[in-house]
Design a protein around this motif. Structure first.
Motif, PDB file in Angstrom:
ATOM      1  N   ALA A 517       0.816  -1.212   0.000  1.00  0.00           N
ATOM      2  CA  ALA A 517       0.000   0.000   0.000  1.00  0.00           C
ATOM      3  C   ALA A 517       0.851   1.265   0.000  1.00  0.00           C
ATOM      4  O   ALA A 517       0.365   2.348  -0.345  1.00  0.00           O
ATOM      5  CB  ALA A 517      -0.933   0.003   1.213  1.00  0.00           C
ATOM      6  N   LEU A 518       2.118   1.160   0.397  1.00  0.00           N
ATOM      7  CA  LEU A 518       2.977   2.331   0.482  1.00  0.00           C
ATOM      8  C   LEU A 518       3.989   2.404  -0.660  1.00  0.00           C
ATOM      9  O   LEU A 518       4.771   3.350  -0.725  1.00  0.00           O
ATOM     10  CB  LEU A 518       3.749   2.330   1.807  1.00  0.00           C
ATOM     11  N   SER A 519       3.975   1.437  -1.553  1.00  0.00           N
ATOM     12  CA  SER A 519       5.032   1.392  -2.555  1.00  0.00           C
ATOM     13  C   SER A 519       4.920   2.529  -3.569  1.00  0.00           C
ATOM     14  O   SER A 519       5.922   3.086  -3.993  1.00  0.00           O
ATOM     15  CB  SER A 519       5.020   0.046  -3.279  1.00  0.00           C
ATOM     16  N   ALA A 520       3.720   2.899  -3.968  1.00  0.00           N
ATOM     17  CA  ALA A 520       3.547   3.932  -4.995  1.00  0.00           C
ATOM     18  C   ALA A 520       3.344   5.302  -4.368  1.00  0.00           C
ATOM     19  O   ALA A 520       2.789   5.437  -3.281  1.00  0.00           O
ATOM     20  CB  ALA A 520       2.361   3.580  -5.883  1.00  0.00           C
ATOM     21  N   TYR A 521       3.824   6.323  -5.059  1.00  0.00           N
ATOM     22  CA  TYR A 521       3.504   7.706  -4.693  1.00  0.00           C
ATOM     23  C   TYR A 521       3.093   8.434  -5.964  1.00  0.00           C
ATOM     24  O   TYR A 521       3.531   8.108  -7.069  1.00  0.00           O
ATOM     25  CB  TYR A 521       4.686   8.408  -4.008  1.00  0.00           C
ATOM     26  N   THR A 522       2.211   9.414  -5.830  1.00  0.00           N
ATOM     27  CA  THR A 522       1.575  10.028  -6.989  1.00  0.00           C
ATOM     28  C   THR A 522       2.299  11.303  -7.398  1.00  0.00           C
ATOM     29  O   THR A 522       3.181  11.809  -6.696  1.00  0.00           O
ATOM     30  CB  THR A 522       0.110  10.363  -6.676  1.00  0.00           C
ATOM     31  N   ALA A 523       1.910  11.823  -8.572  1.00  0.00           N
ATOM     32  CA  ALA A 523       2.440  13.101  -9.042  1.00  0.00           C
ATOM     33  C   ALA A 523       2.085  14.197  -8.044  1.00  0.00           C
ATOM     34  O   ALA A 523       1.014  14.178  -7.429  1.00  0.00           O
ATOM     35  CB  ALA A 523       1.859  13.425 -10.416  1.00  0.00           C
ATOM     36  N   ASP A 524       3.003  15.144  -7.876  1.00  0.00           N
ATOM     37  CA  ASP A 524       2.642  16.345  -7.124  1.00  0.00           C
ATOM     38  C   ASP A 524       2.523  17.495  -8.111  1.00  0.00           C
ATOM     39  O   ASP A 524       3.031  17.459  -9.239  1.00  0.00           O
ATOM     40  CB  ASP A 524       3.624  16.644  -6.000  1.00  0.00           C
ATOM     41  N   SER A 525       1.825  18.542  -7.702  1.00  0.00           N
ATOM     42  CA  SER A 525       1.553  19.653  -8.614  1.00  0.00           C
ATOM     43  C   SER A 525       1.482  20.955  -7.842  1.00  0.00           C
ATOM     44  O   SER A 525       1.379  20.970  -6.608  1.00  0.00           O
ATOM     45  CB  SER A 525       0.245  19.419  -9.382  1.00  0.00           C
ATOM     46  N   LEU A 526       1.520  22.042  -8.579  1.00  0.00           N
ATOM     47  CA  LEU A 526       1.436  23.368  -7.968  1.00  0.00           C
ATOM     48  C   LEU A 526       0.762  24.331  -8.935  1.00  0.00           C
ATOM     49  O   LEU A 526       0.722  24.116 -10.148  1.00  0.00           O
ATOM     50  CB  LEU A 526       2.822  23.872  -7.569  1.00  0.00           C
ATOM     51  N   TRP A 527       0.238  25.389  -8.356  1.00  0.00           N
ATOM     52  CA  TRP A 527      -0.275  26.530  -9.122  1.00  0.00           C
ATOM     53  C   TRP A 527       0.612  27.729  -8.840  1.00  0.00           C
ATOM     54  O   TRP A 527       0.935  28.002  -7.682  1.00  0.00           O
ATOM     55  CB  TRP A 527      -1.714  26.841  -8.736  1.00  0.00           C
ATOM     56  N   ASN A 528       0.973  28.427  -9.894  1.00  0.00           N
ATOM     57  CA  ASN A 528       1.791  29.628  -9.788  1.00  0.00           C
ATOM     58  C   ASN A 528       0.968  30.822 -10.280  1.00  0.00           C
ATOM     59  O   ASN A 528       0.456  30.819 -11.406  1.00  0.00           O
ATOM     60  CB  ASN A 528       3.047  29.463 -10.653  1.00  0.00           C
ATOM     61  N   TYR A 529       0.818  31.826  -9.422  1.00  0.00           N
ATOM     62  CA  TYR A 529       0.094  33.049  -9.783  1.00  0.00           C
ATOM     63  C   TYR A 529       1.091  34.196  -9.786  1.00  0.00           C
ATOM     64  O   TYR A 529       1.794  34.418  -8.787  1.00  0.00           O
ATOM     65  CB  TYR A 529      -1.027  33.328  -8.778  1.00  0.00           C
ATOM     66  N   GLU A 530       1.141  34.937 -10.893  1.00  0.00           N
ATOM     67  CA  GLU A 530       2.125  36.014 -10.943  1.00  0.00           C
ATOM     68  C   GLU A 530       1.603  37.217 -11.704  1.00  0.00           C
ATOM     69  O   GLU A 530       0.709  37.116 -12.547  1.00  0.00           O
ATOM     70  CB  GLU A 530       3.433  35.531 -11.562  1.00  0.00           C
ATOM     71  N   LEU A 531       2.195  38.345 -11.395  1.00  0.00           N
ATOM     72  CA  LEU A 531       1.902  39.617 -12.054  1.00  0.00           C
ATOM     73  C   LEU A 531       3.229  40.247 -12.420  1.00  0.00           C
ATOM     74  O   LEU A 531       4.124  40.351 -11.565  1.00  0.00           O
ATOM     75  CB  LEU A 531       1.110  40.539 -11.117  1.00  0.00           C
ATOM     76  N   GLY A 532       3.386  40.633 -13.677  1.00  0.00           N
ATOM     77  CA  GLY A 532       4.674  41.148 -14.127  1.00  0.00           C
ATOM     78  C   GLY A 532       4.559  42.411 -14.954  1.00  0.00           C
ATOM     79  O   GLY A 532       3.537  42.666 -15.602  1.00  0.00           O
ATOM     80  N   VAL A 533       5.627  43.197 -14.924  1.00  0.00           N
ATOM     81  CA  VAL A 533       5.752  44.416 -15.725  1.00  0.00           C
ATOM     82  C   VAL A 533       7.058  44.340 -16.492  1.00  0.00           C
ATOM     83  O   VAL A 533       8.114  44.047 -15.913  1.00  0.00           O
ATOM     84  CB  VAL A 533       5.746  45.682 -14.842  1.00  0.00           C
ATOM     85  N   LYS A 534       6.991  44.597 -17.802  1.00  0.00           N
ATOM     86  CA  LYS A 534       8.188  44.685 -18.631  1.00  0.00           C
ATOM     87  C   LYS A 534       8.226  46.070 -19.247  1.00  0.00           C
ATOM     88  O   LYS A 534       7.240  46.506 -19.863  1.00  0.00           O
ATOM     89  CB  LYS A 534       8.179  43.611 -19.727  1.00  0.00           C
TER      90      LYS A 534
END
Length: 742
Positions: A517-534
Motif C-alpha cells: 500500500a505504500l510502494s507507490a507515490y503520486t504526481a505532485d503539482s502546484l499553481w503559480n500566480y504572478e503579475l509582471g511588468v516589462k
C-alpha cells in the motif's frame, strides 16, 4: 522559415530586451514575451567567462543550483525543491537531459552538465512551464541554445585558458570550433571540442595528499544542418561529455578550509551522450517541428562512508547489529564481527549507474503573424535507468578502491527504474485591439512507472539481507493548465498576469519488505500566480518586475514509515507549501561602451502543512523553510569598453553576486540539519581585443576577495554526522586568449 528568420535576428550582439527568444516555441522579442524569462547572449556569456550552466545564477533572479560537483547538481527555480524527479527542466537545444534516479529515486540531484561554448543564447524560464515543456518543469526551464551550422561561411574559433587557484594546482582549458559549408546554402557542419584540466584545491589531511580534486573533462559536439529547400530544415546533432574527478567535498569539522580527513575515495566519473534530430517544415501559415532525442548516460558515483561505522567495532556493537540469541556475542561471533566492522571503517559506496532516455515531440505552430497564434503537439518518453549500489572496502594505507575484486564488496543491491510517458499539449493566444493578448494552454499526460530491485549481498549494519528480485508498478494521468493575459501599452511597456500549473511524475519505492500500500507515490503539482511588468523607461534601459505566489500540494518528500515495527525510508506525498517572491531585472547602457546589469530575487518558501500522515512521518512542520532556498539572491555586472586606437579596444568588467543563508533540511530539531551561511562573490576581468572581435586577451580574477563561499552542506548517518561541504573555489587568477577565424 519564419521561426528560423526570427532566431537569426537574435544575434550574439543583441542586448537587453532586443534579444529574440523561443521560449514559446516560436520566435518573440524578449520584452514582448509575457513570461518571467531571463535571456543572455553567447557573446555576453563569453565576455563573462561563463563555461557552465551553473554560472547562469549570476544572470537570473530566483535561480539556485545546489552544486555537489560535476554531474551532481540540483537545479532550483523559485524555491521549488524536493526529492524525486527534477523540478526544473534542462534542455540543450531541443534535447532534454535527465538525472539518474539512484538508490533514492532522486533524479533531480544529478543534473548533467555540458560545456557552454559557442552558444547563441541561454534562456531561463521562471515559473512552471507544464503546458509546453511538460513534467520536470514545475519550477521552470533552463535552455542552452548552441550556435547552428552556417551554410555560407567558413569560420573557426578557439580559446585557451590558463589559471592558478590559491593553494592549489594549475588549471587549463582549450575550446575550439570549426564551421564547414559543404554545399553552399544547402549543407553545413559545425564541430566543437573542449578539454579542461581542473585546478585541484581539496587536501586530505588523513593521508597527507594535496589537490585531490584535480580531475579533467573533455567534450564535443557535431551539428549538421541540411536545407534542401527554403521550406525544409533538418538538424542532426551528436553531443558528448566526460568528467573524471575526485569529489570537491570536504568536512567542515576539520576546522580547515577545503580539507577532508576521509579514509576512502569519493568522486564522480560521468559520461553522457546526446543524439538528436530536428525537422522543421514551413507550410506557409503553419510550421511543423519534429524532434527525436536519445540521451545515454553512464556514471559512477563514489562516496566515502567510513565514518558511518565509527564506534561500532565493540562487543556492544556486535549485540546491536548481529542480534545474537541470548543477547550476548560469543567469542566465535565477536571475532568475525570485529574483523568485518574494522574493514569497512575504510569504505565507500561505489555506485555505477546509467540512464537511457528516448524522447519524441511533434508540434504544429502558426507563423502568419496575425492576432491568432497557436501551438499543438504530442510527446513521448521512454526512460530506463539502473543503479548498482555496492559497499567497497578501501586500502587502509591509501584509501584507494578496487571494485574488481569480489572480496572487497560488503553490500550489493541493484535497482531498475522504467518510466514511460505520453502527452498532448496545446497553447492558443489571441490579440485584441492590438493591445490585449489572452493565452490559454493545457497538457494531458499519462505515465507508467515500473521499479524493481534485488539484494545480492546483505549488510548487517544496514539491516539488509539477500532477497529475490521484486517489482512494482504505478500509472497515473491528468491535466495541467495555463492562463495568461498581457496588455501592451506600447513597445516600451507591457503588463501581464498569469496562472500556470506544473507537475512531475510519481513513482514506486523500491524498499524490500515495504507494504504494498505504500510502494507507490503520486504526481505532485502546484499553481503559480504572478503579475509582471516589462518596461523600457528610457532608451537603452530595460526594467522588469515580477511578483508571484506558488501553492504546492501533495508534495513528494523523503520520509519514513511510522510506528513501533519496521521503519522504511521512502518517498511519499505529504504536506503542502507556499512560496512567495519578487524578482527584479535591470539592463542598462546609459552611455556608449557601458553596460550595467542587476538582478534581485526575494523568495519566501515555507511549509503550510505538517508533513505527516497516519503511516508516514517526515521531518517538516508548518512554517519550516524549504531547504537550500535563501531568501535573497542578488547579482550584477558592470562592463566598460573603450577604444585605445584604430586597431585596439580595451574593456574592464566586474561581476558580483550575493546569496543569503539557507538550511540543508526542514526541521529545526533534525540533528543532521546544517546552516549554509550567506556569501558574496566578486569576479573581475580586464582585457584588450580587436575592434572586429577577431581576437582578445583577458586577465581575470575569480573570487577576488577569496571568500569562503559555501554553496551546500549536508550530513547523514553515512558521514557519521560530519558535515559534507561544497563551495566555490578559492581565489583563482587566470589568462584567457581567444581567436576567431573567418
Amino acid at each position: 522559415m519564419a521561426q528560423e528568420d526570427q532566431e537569426q535576428q537574435g544575434s550574439a550582439h543583441a542586448t537587453g530586451g532586443e534579444i529574440v527568444v523561443t521560449a514559446l516555441k516560436r520566435g518573440t522579442r524578449l520584452q514582448d514575451t509575457p513570461l518571467a524569462i531571463s535571456a543572455v547572449t553567447g557573446d555576453s556569456l563569453e565576455r563573462a567567462g561563463t563555461t557552465s550552466f551553473t554560472e547562469l545564477t549570476q544572470n537570473t533572479p530566483s535561480l539556485r543550483i545546489v552544486d555537489n560537483g560535476p554531474g551532481n547538481r540540483r537545479v532550483i527555480l523559485r524555491g521549488v525543491v524536493g526529492a524525486g524527479e527534477a523540478t526544473v527542466g534542462v534542455y540543450y537545444d531541443e534535447s532534454p537531459v535527465a538525472g539518474s534516479v539512484g538508490t533514492t529515486s532522486d533524479a533531480a540531484g544529478s543534473t548533467p552538465d555540458f560545456r557552454v561554448f559557442d552558444v547563441e543564447r541561454a534562456e531561463v524560464l521562471r515559473g512552471p512551464q507544464g503546458t509546453l515543456y511538460g513534467s520536470g518543469s514545475m519550477g521552470g526551464t533552463v535552455r542552452i541554445i548552441y550556435e547552428k551550422p552556417k551554410t555560407d561561411l567558413l569560420e573557426g574559433a578557439g580559446t585557451l585558458n590558463l589559471s592558478a587557484v590559491k593553494g592549489g594546482s594549475p588549471g587549463a582549458s582549450v575550446d575550439a570550433m570549426v564551421n564547414l559549408p559543404i554545399v553552399e546554402d544547402k549543407l553545413a557542419l559545425r564541430v566543437v571540442g573542449s578539454y579542461q584540466q581542473f585546478g585541484g584545491y581539496i587536501d586530505n589531511s588523513y593521508y597527507g595528499t594535496k589537490n585531490i580534486n584535480d580531475g579533467y573533462s573533455y567534450s564535443g559536439r557535431a551539428l549538421l544542418r541540411f536545407t534542401p529547400t527554403d521550406e525544409l530544415t533538418i538538424d542532426l546533432g551528436a553531443y558528448y561529455t566526460k568528467v573524471s574527478t575526485d569529489a570537491s567535498r570536504w568536512f567542515f569539522e576539520t576546522g580547515e578550509r577545503h580539507t577532508t580527513n576521509a579514509r576512502s575515495e569519493s568522486g564522480n566519473y560521468d559520461e553522457s551522450r546526446i543524439y538528436s534530430g530536428t525537422l522543421r517544415y514551413d507550410f506557409g501559415p503553419v510550421a511543423l517541428t519534429a524532434v527525436s532525442t536519445y540521451f545515454d548516460r553512464d556514471r559512477t558515483v563514489v562516496g566515502d562512508v567510513s565514518d558511518n561505522f565509527n564506534g561500532r567495532d565493540t562487543a556492544a556493537g556486535c549485540v546491536t547489529y548481529l542480534k545474537p540469541a541470548g543477547g550476548v556475542c560469543t567469542p566465535a561471533q565477536l571475532a568475525p564481527y570485529l574483523d568485518l566492522t574494522r574493514t569497512i571503517q575504510f569504505s565507500s559506496l561505489y555506485q555505477p549507474q546509467g540512464v537511457k532516455n528516448w524522447t519524441n515531440e511533434i508540434r504544429l505552430s502558426s507563423t502568419d503573424g496575425g492576432p491568432f497564434n497557436w501551438t499543438f503537439g504530442g510527446y513521448l518518453e521512454d526512460r530506463k535507468s539502473w543503479v548498482r549500489s555496492t559497499l567497497l572496502s578501501a586500502n587502509p594505507a591509501s584509501g584507494e578502491l578496487n571494485p574488481f575484486i569480489p572480496a572487497n564488496i560488503y553490500y550489493d543491491r541493484t535497482i531498475n527504474d522504467h518510466l514511460k510517458q505520453k502527452a498532448l499539449f496545446a497553447e492558443l493566444s489571441y490579440k485584441f485591439f492590438d493591445k490585449l493578448t489572452a493565452t490559454v494552454g493545457t497538457r494531458w499526460y499519462e505515465y507508467d512507472k515500473t521499479v524493481g530491485g534485488v539484494v545480492d549481498q546483505g549488510q548487517i549494519h544496514y539491516a539488509s539481507v539477500p532477497s529475490a528480485y521484486t517489482e512494482a508498478q504505478t500509472t497515473e494521468n491528468g491535466f495541467v493548465h495555463k492562463f495568461n493575459l498581457s496588455y501592451e501599452f506600447s513597445r516600451d511597456l507591457m503588463i501581464y498576469a498569469q496562472a500556470a500549473q506544473g507537475f512531475r511524475p510519481g513513482g514506486v519505492n523500491q524498499a524490500i519488505g515495504l507494504p504494498a500500500a505504500l510502494s507507490a507515490y503520486t504526481a505532485d503539482s502546484l499553481w503559480n500566480y504572478e503579475l509582471g511588468v516589462k518596461s523600457q523607461p528610457i532608451q537603452g534601459v530595460y526594467f522588469n518586475l515580477t511578483g508571484y505566489q506558488i501553492d504546492w500540494s501533495n508534495m513528494q518528500v523523503s520520509a519514513r514509515t511510522s510506528g513501533a515495527g519496521s521503519v522504511f525510508g521512502l518517498i511519499s506525498n505529504v504536506g503542502a507549501a507556499r512560496i512567495k517572491g519578487v524578482e527584479a531585472e535591470l539592463n542598462a547602457s546609459p552611455i556608449d561602451g557601458l553596460s550595467l546589469i542587476a538582478n534581485v530575487g526575494y523568495t519566501d518558501a515555507k511549509l503550510t502543512e505538517d508533513q505527516v500522515s497516519q503511516v508516514v512521518v517526515a521531518a517538516g512542520r508548518k512554517g519550516d523553510r524549504l531547504p537550500f532556498v535563501p531568501k535573497w539572491n542578488v547579482s550584477g555586472s558592470a562592463e566598460y569598453g573603450w577604444s585605445l586606437s584604430d586597431s585596439l579596444d580595451a574593456s574592464v568588467r566586474l561581476d558580483a553576486s550575493y546569496s543569503g543563508s539557507s538550511y540543508s533540511t526542514l526541521a529545526k530539531t533534525d540533528v543532521y540539519r546544517r546552516k549554509v551561511d550567506e556569501y558574496a562573490l566578486v569576479n573581475a576581468r580586464i582585457g584588450v581585443e580587436a575592434p572586429d572581435g577577431n581576437w582578445s586577451a583577458h586577465l581575470y580574477v575569480n573570487n577576488l576577495f577569496d571568500a569562503l563561499a559555501i554553496t551546500t552542506k549536508s550530513s547523514s548517518a553515512n558521514t557519521g554526522g560530519l558535515t559534507v561541504t561544497h563551495g566555490a573555489p578559492p581565489r583563482t587568477i587566470g589568462l584567457s586568449l581567444a581567436k576567431r577565424f573567418r
